[in-house]
Design an enzyme around this catalytic site. Structure first.
Site, PDB file in Angstrom:
ATOM      1  N   GLY A   1     -83.656  44.186 -29.786  1.00 34.79           N
ATOM      2  CA  GLY A   1     -82.901  43.419 -30.759  1.00 34.79           C
ATOM      3  C   GLY A   1     -81.506  43.117 -30.267  1.00 34.79           C
ATOM      4  O   GLY A   1     -81.030  43.703 -29.296  1.00 34.79           O
TER       5      GLY A   1
ATOM      6  N   ASP B   1     -72.301  44.472 -43.928  1.00 30.15           N
ATOM      7  CA  ASP B   1     -73.280  43.551 -43.350  1.00 30.15           C
ATOM      8  C   ASP B   1     -74.699  43.944 -43.768  1.00 30.15           C
ATOM      9  O   ASP B   1     -75.576  44.125 -42.942  1.00 30.15           O
ATOM     10  CB  ASP B   1     -73.128  43.531 -41.824  1.00 30.15           C
ATOM     11  CG  ASP B   1     -73.755  42.278 -41.208  1.00 30.15           C
ATOM     12  OD1 ASP B   1     -74.124  41.360 -41.969  1.00 30.15           O
ATOM     13  OD2 ASP B   1     -73.881  42.226 -39.964  1.00 30.15           O
TER      14      ASP B   1
ATOM     15  N   VAL C   1     -79.809  46.074 -28.527  1.00 29.76           N
ATOM     16  CA  VAL C   1     -80.468  47.349 -28.790  1.00 29.76           C
ATOM     17  C   VAL C   1     -81.682  47.494 -27.873  1.00 29.76           C
ATOM     18  O   VAL C   1     -82.456  46.547 -27.711  1.00 29.76           O
ATOM     19  CB  VAL C   1     -80.930  47.443 -30.259  1.00 29.76           C
ATOM     20  CG1 VAL C   1     -81.480  48.826 -30.555  1.00 29.76           C
ATOM     21  CG2 VAL C   1     -79.806  47.115 -31.208  1.00 29.76           C
TER      22      VAL C   1
ATOM     23  N   GLY D   1     -73.979  44.284 -30.572  1.00 29.27           N
ATOM     24  CA  GLY D   1     -74.489  44.432 -29.221  1.00 29.27           C
ATOM     25  C   GLY D   1     -76.004  44.510 -29.208  1.00 29.27           C
ATOM     26  O   GLY D   1     -76.654  44.474 -30.255  1.00 29.27           O
TER      27      GLY D   1
ATOM     28  N   GLY E   1     -77.886  42.653 -32.171  1.00 27.94           N
ATOM     29  CA  GLY E   1     -77.138  42.633 -33.424  1.00 27.94           C
ATOM     30  C   GLY E   1     -75.732  42.128 -33.210  1.00 27.94           C
ATOM     31  O   GLY E   1     -75.366  41.762 -32.086  1.00 27.94           O
TER      32      GLY E   1
END
Ligand code: NAG
Ligand code: NAG
Ligand code: NAG
Length: 630
Positions: free
Chosen positions: A312, A429, A319, A317, A314
């Protein structure tokens, strides 16, 4: 005369006396002493010393004989609510139980007391604990939420209490105590209780549960198990998390959300009987400082941060999935913090995050720094993020029940960050991409606390804006005003999204081109909000009613006036309530003004209007997303 008075007192004491000697378990180490007779006499000597100490009225004592070849360390604890006599009675019972074991270490755990000895210094250990859950039988509706909140409060309050002990009840529905050994630090006490609370959550709806650790003890029950006059006033930092605030809370001159017939609430639902469960959890407590991982190990575990391992990307940064040497799978988040906060500051923030433990929050296992890179190591979530199940290939896979559970779990996670942790953490968020799912589809919120790693100065929107358009409360996106209510707003949007299976930035497929929020208001005002339910869902009549209630709660959360939005504990109360909880009507505020100039994350100027109607603002923001994506 005098002797009568004395006899009377004795009888009274006998009537009230309860040394609580029901056993929760004994244990015996397998090592044997090298010199059994000396060991035996040294052990007896330490027990005598402990008993002498307890008979002074103390509730905690340690005694040791540090001699070779078999040193003795012993510890006794009584629950502080026991009288001196009961404490000694319990201690004696524990001693009888423990001396059946001739070996180098043993422990006896009773409701009222705890006795243990070893041939090593175990006084600071928080590494093992015993969990007991009582039967599940007709707990009142909402019991487990009230219990959770009380245990959270105890977790915070007990380390601050003199004697590390607190006993409390919540609305005489749930009774609980927490206690720490006087040999641990305040942080150790808190850590131990946190882990105990986490374990107790696995008791789910049981009417009672206990966790015994060397360093702490935590117990709750649906009925009182300590004298009323032993109830402690909980000192909670900053805010009184009081049930009164949850029930029909008065929110400064604005709307009231909940009109309750509380009494009805607690007598519903009867649940399946489950056998008592005794589990031995070893190594469940790992706290305080974040673990340090070596950069080389993480690099290796992620195949040099390869694209294949990337799971991922985000806001903070990328993942990566990482398989550590011991075969544990973890998620590694790589943050580039070049222009962020000073390093020292940073470490304290990471430590703060790493001490947050809740079953609906993704656990930070540790970290690693290398140059300007900061690597955060998290527990790995098999089912990745919620958005993957709302859209795309997996669309429609989540049942209504699963969706409700995810909403509930997310609410509990946010409530913990806002109200139960020792400092308030505003997530900023909340969105489906940050709600991860484990293999049971239990919701766990990710990335909490990371916004705190950005430079200070959250009051002005132009400096930094940690949020995602479409989910961000108007007052934060436009004015930069940050409060817990920012998360409540995002949560409301996420609820609508989970119910409808639609992104907030998608327009309706028909010719009206409405955004999700605008359409929700429209349907809600016409009392047709059940139509918002995802077409992929197959709902029965009962569930349709539930959909309506869920939309109503969501609409309260997305009101444009922050003070009109409920707190997270109020949301949980409404979610867990049955038909007797009346959810008040949400109000769509007609207009709302904001400051000139909005910078979004990458610095692009979004709007220079002086004031506009809220729906304009929403449209503007959601269009902003589309523009940015182009
Ligand atoms: C304890 O053990 C030591 C040697 O192991 C022995 O010399 C001493 O007498 C013992 N103490 C008591 C109180 O029995
Ligand atoms: C009782 O034990 C505690 C804890 O080890 C200790 O601090 C205290 O001094 C002891 N008191 C007496 C009277 O021995
Ligand atoms: C508490 O739960 C027990 C079962 O564990 C039940 O028998 C009892 O009636 C309950 N007490 C109250 C006050 O609800």
């Amino acid at each position: 005369m005098r002797s009568w008075w004395w006899l009377g007192l004795m009888l009274l004491q006998a009537a009230n006396s309860d040394p609580q000697t029901s056993s929760l378990g004994n244990g015996c180490s397998s090592d044997v002493p090298k010199d059994a007779s000396n060991f035996g006499s040294n052990l007896t000597a330490t027990f005598l010393q402990l008993r002498a100490n307890l008979s002074e009225g103390n509730k905690f004592a340690t005694a040791e004989r540090i001699v070779s070849p078999d040193p003795v360390y012993a510890m006794a604890q009584c629950r502080n609510y026991l009288s001196r006599t009961d404490c000694l009675t319990c201690f004696d019972a524990a001693q009888v139980a423990i001396t059946k074991c001739p070996n180098l270490g043993a422990r006896a755990v009773f409701d009222g007391c705890f006795l243990r000895y070893e041939s090593y210094d175990f006084y600071q250990r928080t590494s093992e604990h015993w969990l007991t859950c009582e039967d599940v039988s007709s707990t009142a509706a909402g019991f487990s939420e009230v219990k959770d909140r009380l245990l959270s409060d105890l977790e915070v309050a007990t380390p601050r209490m003199k004697g590390y002990f607190a006993a409390s009840n919540r609305n005489t529905i749930v009774y609980a105590v927490a206690q720490c050994a006087l040999t641990v630090t305040q942080l150790g006490c808190r850590g131990c209780l946190q882990a105990a609370h986490t374990s107790l959550q696995s008791c789910r709806d049981a009417t009672g549960g206990r966790v015994t650790d060397v360093a702490c003890f935590m117990r709750y029950s649906n009925q009182s198990f300590f004298p009323d006059d032993q109830t402690t006033h909980l000192k909670l930092p900053g805010k009184g998390i009081d049930e009164k605030a949850v029930i029909g809370g008065t929110v400064g001159g604005s709307l009231l959300f909940v009109i309750v017939t509380i009494t009805l609430m607690w007598f519903k639902f009867s649940r399946q009987l489950k056998n008592a469960l005794i589990a031995n959890i070893l190594g469940a407590t790992q706290l305080q400082l974040p673990n340090r991982y070596s950069y080389t190990d993480l690099k290796e575990a992620t195949n040099n941060f390869s694209e294949e391992n990337k799971i991922g990307q985000g806001a903070f940064g990328a993942v990566y999935k990482a398989t550590l040497k011991n075969d544990t799978v973890v998620a590694v988040k790589k943050l580039d913090m070049k222009h962020r906060r000073a390093k020292a500051d940073f470490e304290s923030e990471v430590r703060l995050i790493s001490n947050v433990h809740h079953c609906n929050l993704v656990r930070l296992l540790g970290c690693c720094t290398k140059g300007s890179d900061l690597l955060l190591v998290y527990e790995f979530m098999e089912n990745k993020s919620l958005d993957r199940f709302l859209y795309g290939q997996n669309r429609g896979l989540l049942s209504w029940k699963q969706r409700v559970d995810i909403i509930f779990g997310t609410a509990k996670g946010i409530a913990y960050l806002h109200e139960d942790y020792h400092t308030t953490i505003i997530h900023r968020d909340i969105k489906p991409g940050n709600i991860l799912l484990n293999h049971h589809f239990q919701a766990k919120i990710a990335d909490f606390g990371l916004a705190r790693l950005l430079p200070e100065n959250q009051t002005h929107a132009s400096t930094n804006f940690a949020g995602t358009l479409g989910y961000t409360a108007p007052e934060y996106a436009i004015g930069g005003h940050l409060s817990e209510k920012v998360d409540i707003y995002s949560f409301g949007i996420v609820m609508l999204e989970i119910i409808s299976g639609r992104r907030p930035t998608d327009v309706t497929p028909d010719s009206t081109y409405e955004y999700l929020l605008k359409e929700a208001w429209k349907l809600y005002e016409r009392d047709m909000h059940q139509n918002l339910a995802d077409v992929a869902l197959n709902l029965n009549e009962y569930q349709v009613e539930e959909v309506k209630k869920m939309v109503e709660i969501a609409m309260l959360c997305v009101q444009s006036t922050p003070s009109s939005r409920p707190t997270m504990s109020q949301v949980i109360f409404m979610l867990s309530g049955d038909g007797s909880v009346v959810v008040q009507r949400a109000v769509r505020t007609p207009s709302f003004s904001y400051e000139v100039g909005v910078h979004i994350d990458n610095g692009s100027l979004l709007s220079t209007q002086e004031s506009a109607s809220e729906s304009d603002a929403t449209t503007l923001l959601t269009q902003g997303v589309t523009d940015l994506e182009k």
